[in-house]
Design a protein around this motif. Structure first.
Motif, PDB file in Angstrom:
ATOM      1  N   ALA A  57      10.206   2.351  -5.032  1.00  0.00           N
ATOM      2  CA  ALA A  57      10.725   1.758  -3.800  1.00  0.00           C
ATOM      3  C   ALA A  57      10.986   2.858  -2.773  1.00  0.00           C
ATOM      4  CB  ALA A  57      12.007   0.989  -4.084  1.00  0.00           C
ATOM      5  N   VAL A  58      10.592   2.614  -1.541  1.00  0.00           N
ATOM      6  CA  VAL A  58      10.798   3.581  -0.454  1.00  0.00           C
ATOM      7  C   VAL A  58      11.795   2.982   0.526  1.00  0.00           C
ATOM      8  CG1 VAL A  58       9.704   4.861   1.415  1.00  0.00           C
ATOM      9  CG2 VAL A  58       8.470   4.485  -0.743  1.00  0.00           C
ATOM     10  N   PRO A  59      12.891   3.687   0.793  1.00  0.00           N
ATOM     11  CA  PRO A  59      13.938   3.105   1.643  1.00  0.00           C
ATOM     12  C   PRO A  59      13.521   3.012   3.098  1.00  0.00           C
ATOM     13  CG  PRO A  59      14.464   5.387   1.128  1.00  0.00           C
ATOM     14  CD  PRO A  59      13.254   5.044   0.310  1.00  0.00           C
ATOM     15  N   ARG A  60      14.026   2.007   3.760  1.00  0.00           N
ATOM     16  CA  ARG A  60      13.863   1.937   5.206  1.00  0.00           C
ATOM     17  C   ARG A  60      14.713   3.029   5.845  1.00  0.00           C
ATOM     18  NH1 ARG A  60      11.135  -2.041   7.478  1.00  0.00           N
ATOM     19  NH2 ARG A  60      10.405  -3.737   6.166  1.00  0.00           N
ATOM     20  N   PRO A  61      14.311   3.512   7.020  1.00  0.00           N
ATOM     21  CA  PRO A  61      13.362   2.902   7.958  1.00  0.00           C
ATOM     22  C   PRO A  61      11.897   3.260   7.718  1.00  0.00           C
ATOM     23  CG  PRO A  61      14.350   4.823   8.970  1.00  0.00           C
ATOM     24  CD  PRO A  61      15.015   4.672   7.629  1.00  0.00           C
ATOM     25  N   TRP A  62      11.558   3.892   6.582  1.00  0.00           N
ATOM     26  CA  TRP A  62      10.160   4.228   6.340  1.00  0.00           C
ATOM     27  C   TRP A  62       9.368   2.975   5.967  1.00  0.00           C
ATOM     28  CZ3 TRP A  62       8.272   8.823   7.639  1.00  0.00           C
ATOM     29  CH2 TRP A  62       9.151   9.902   7.761  1.00  0.00           C
ATOM     30  N   VAL A  63       8.233   2.798   6.614  1.00  0.00           N
ATOM     31  CA  VAL A  63       7.371   1.651   6.335  1.00  0.00           C
ATOM     32  C   VAL A  63       5.938   2.145   6.132  1.00  0.00           C
ATOM     33  CG1 VAL A  63       8.792  -0.007   7.588  1.00  0.00           C
ATOM     34  CG2 VAL A  63       7.014   1.262   8.811  1.00  0.00           C
ATOM     35  N   GLU A  64       5.213   1.425   5.282  1.00  0.00           N
ATOM     36  CA  GLU A  64       3.852   1.812   4.920  1.00  0.00           C
ATOM     37  C   GLU A  64       2.833   1.102   5.805  1.00  0.00           C
ATOM     38  OE1 GLU A  64       0.840   1.606   1.013  1.00  0.00           O
ATOM     39  OE2 GLU A  64       2.728   0.462   1.065  1.00  0.00           O
ATOM     40  N   ARG A  65       1.789   1.849   6.174  1.00  0.00           N
ATOM     41  CA  ARG A  65       0.614   1.272   6.817  1.00  0.00           C
ATOM     42  C   ARG A  65      -0.609   1.752   6.049  1.00  0.00           C
ATOM     43  NH1 ARG A  65       0.870   2.191  13.240  1.00  0.00           N
ATOM     44  NH2 ARG A  65      -0.894   0.772  13.100  1.00  0.00           N
ATOM     45  N   ARG A  66      -1.651   0.939   5.998  1.00  0.00           N
ATOM     46  CA  ARG A  66      -2.851   1.281   5.257  1.00  0.00           C
ATOM     47  C   ARG A  66      -4.057   1.373   6.181  1.00  0.00           C
ATOM     48  NH1 ARG A  66      -2.546  -1.798  -0.630  1.00  0.00           N
ATOM     49  NH2 ARG A  66      -0.616  -0.744  -1.319  1.00  0.00           N
ATOM     50  N   LEU A  67      -4.826   2.454   6.013  1.00  0.00           N
ATOM     51  CA  LEU A  67      -6.028   2.664   6.798  1.00  0.00           C
ATOM     52  C   LEU A  67      -7.245   2.605   5.887  1.00  0.00           C
ATOM     53  CD1 LEU A  67      -5.009   5.715   9.042  1.00  0.00           C
ATOM     54  CD2 LEU A  67      -4.772   3.283   9.543  1.00  0.00           C
ATOM     55  N   PRO A  68      -8.306   1.908   6.266  1.00  0.00           N
ATOM     56  CA  PRO A  68      -9.529   1.923   5.460  1.00  0.00           C
ATOM     57  C   PRO A  68     -10.079   3.348   5.346  1.00  0.00           C
ATOM     58  CG  PRO A  68      -9.606   0.199   7.137  1.00  0.00           C
ATOM     59  CD  PRO A  68      -8.426   1.061   7.468  1.00  0.00           C
ATOM     60  N   PHE A  69     -10.534   3.683   4.133  1.00  0.00           N
ATOM     61  CA  PHE A  69     -11.068   5.034   3.923  1.00  0.00           C
ATOM     62  C   PHE A  69     -12.001   5.034   2.724  1.00  0.00           C
ATOM     63  CE2 PHE A  69     -10.779   9.280   1.924  1.00  0.00           C
ATOM     64  CZ  PHE A  69     -11.295  10.042   2.957  1.00  0.00           C
ATOM     65  N   GLU A  70     -13.269   5.323   2.959  1.00  0.00           N
ATOM     66  CA  GLU A  70     -14.281   5.546   1.927  1.00  0.00           C
ATOM     67  C   GLU A  70     -14.262   4.468   0.842  1.00  0.00           C
ATOM     68  OE1 GLU A  70     -14.227   9.614   0.582  1.00  0.00           O
ATOM     69  OE2 GLU A  70     -14.750  10.375   2.575  1.00  0.00           O
ATOM     70  N   GLY A  71     -14.288   3.214   1.258  1.00  0.00           N
ATOM     71  CA  GLY A  71     -14.340   2.106   0.335  1.00  0.00           C
ATOM     72  C   GLY A  71     -13.001   1.675  -0.224  1.00  0.00           C
ATOM     73  N   GLY A  72     -11.931   2.351   0.160  1.00  0.00           N
ATOM     74  CA  GLY A  72     -10.577   1.994  -0.270  1.00  0.00           C
ATOM     75  C   GLY A  72      -9.635   2.112   0.908  1.00  0.00           C
ATOM     76  N   HIS A  73      -8.474   2.703   0.661  1.00  0.00           N
ATOM     77  CA  HIS A  73      -7.535   2.894   1.765  1.00  0.00           C
ATOM     78  C   HIS A  73      -6.701   4.141   1.519  1.00  0.00           C
ATOM     79  CE1 HIS A  73      -4.685   1.056  -1.123  1.00  0.00           C
ATOM     80  NE2 HIS A  73      -3.772   1.764  -0.461  1.00  0.00           N
ATOM     81  N   ILE A  74      -6.141   4.674   2.577  1.00  0.00           N
ATOM     82  CA  ILE A  74      -5.108   5.696   2.496  1.00  0.00           C
ATOM     83  C   ILE A  74      -3.840   5.127   3.118  1.00  0.00           C
ATOM     84  CG2 ILE A  74      -6.466   7.810   2.314  1.00  0.00           C
ATOM     85  CD1 ILE A  74      -6.512   8.069   5.290  1.00  0.00           C
TER      86      ILE A  74
END
Length: 299
Positions: A57-74
């Motif tokens: 679990a990552v505490p707020r205010p940190w939030v995750e975003r996902r970027l497409p990358f080489e057939g998956g995501h970062i």
């Protein structure tokens, strides 16, 4: 200069690891080509396994975003409470690490007026994949920079620092850099790996040749002497004198070649404790804030 040790020797000292080493030696004797393929498979698999980082679990205010990358995501992490227009800083972890190792540094930078972005590199943290390599890391740095850069600063640890230095030499858009516990170049790690496996330097040479042929990049371009001539940004290097994972000598060689480099040597922090050391975090923030111009473009 600090004496060079082989950190892989201790890592592969367990009974299970010794069994793996014996199997690899047998394969290597029967078929050097097969032994090389298996060795690279092991070499490019980060340990410990990453499912713990994926479930953490990552505490707020940190939030995750996902970027497409080489057939998956970062995965990238940003603070939801940072107002637009602040100077943006990219933070990069090392091998077998994840973005959350740099969260304290990110919080320190946010308090100093920056907009920090934490990156989970391929096969690490919550990014997809189970194996990766240094050249893929460099591509990931350019991919995230295309979406969120340019950067007012970049902070990177260990092998992430080496990938970042190479990316800077190749034109990664960043105004200043802070490299923490710079890792040795990959050719050295391959030699350590082969020695720990008991296969000798012949396996390391084949591993290097296979990687260079596949990626089309000389691993010599990760050597400190090559990088020192090509990284032009003002660069702070922080390294602990007692680091047994990444010898201080690599940072000493790199800073000697940098046109605008500074080396700060710590005592008693080792390879990872410097990431959350308050004095080191303040030093990094001060370095990035020096002669701060208006913020670069913000997306």
């Amino acid at each position: 200069m600090t004496a060079t040790r082989n950190p892989a020797a201790a890592f592969y000292a367990s009974p299970t690891a010794r069994g793996i080493a014996a199997l690899l030696r047998g394969l290597h004797r029967v078929s050097p080509d097969l032994g090389t393929r298996v060795a690279l498979h092991l070499f490019f698999t980060p340990m410990p396994t990453k499912w713990l980082a994926r479930s953490r679990a990552v505490p707020r205010p940190w939030v995750e975003r996902r970027l497409p990358f080489e057939g998956g995501h970062i995965s990238v992490w940003q603070r939801s409470d940072v107002e637009p227009g602040r100077p943006r800083v990219l933070l990069v972890h090392g091998w077998a690490g994840d973005a959350q190792q740099l969260r304290d540094q990110g919080d320190t930078l946010a308090a100093a007026g920056f907009d920090p972005l934490l990156l989970d590199l391929p096969a690490h943290g919550r990014s997809s994949g189970w194996r990766s390599n240094l050249l893929q890391w460099v591509r990931a740095l350019f991919a995230v920079s295309a979406r969120f850069g340019p950067w007012d600063g970049v902070v990177a640890h260990s092998l992430g620092a080496l990938a970042t230095a190479h990316a800077l030499a190749r034109g990664l858009p960043a105004r200043r850099a802070a490299l923490l516990a710079l890792a040795p170049p990959p050719a050295q790690f391959m030699r350590w790996f082969a020695q720990a496996m008991g296969t000798g330097d012949a396996l390391a040479a084949r591993m290097r040749g296979r990687v260079e042929q596949r990626e089309g990049v000389s691993l010599g371009h990760f050597e400190p002497t090559w990088l020192g001539e090509r990284v032009g940004q003002p660069t702070l290097i922080v390294h602990d004198r007692g680091d047994v994972t990444a010898p201080l000598s690599g940072s000493e060689t790199l800073v000697a070649g940098l046109p605008a480099g500074r080396l700060h040597v710590t005592e008693g922090l080792g390879h990872r404790r410097l990431l959350s050391d308050p004095a080191v975090m303040r030093l990094v923030s001060s370095h990035l804030a020096a002669a701060q111009p208006p913020a670069l473009r913000v997306v």
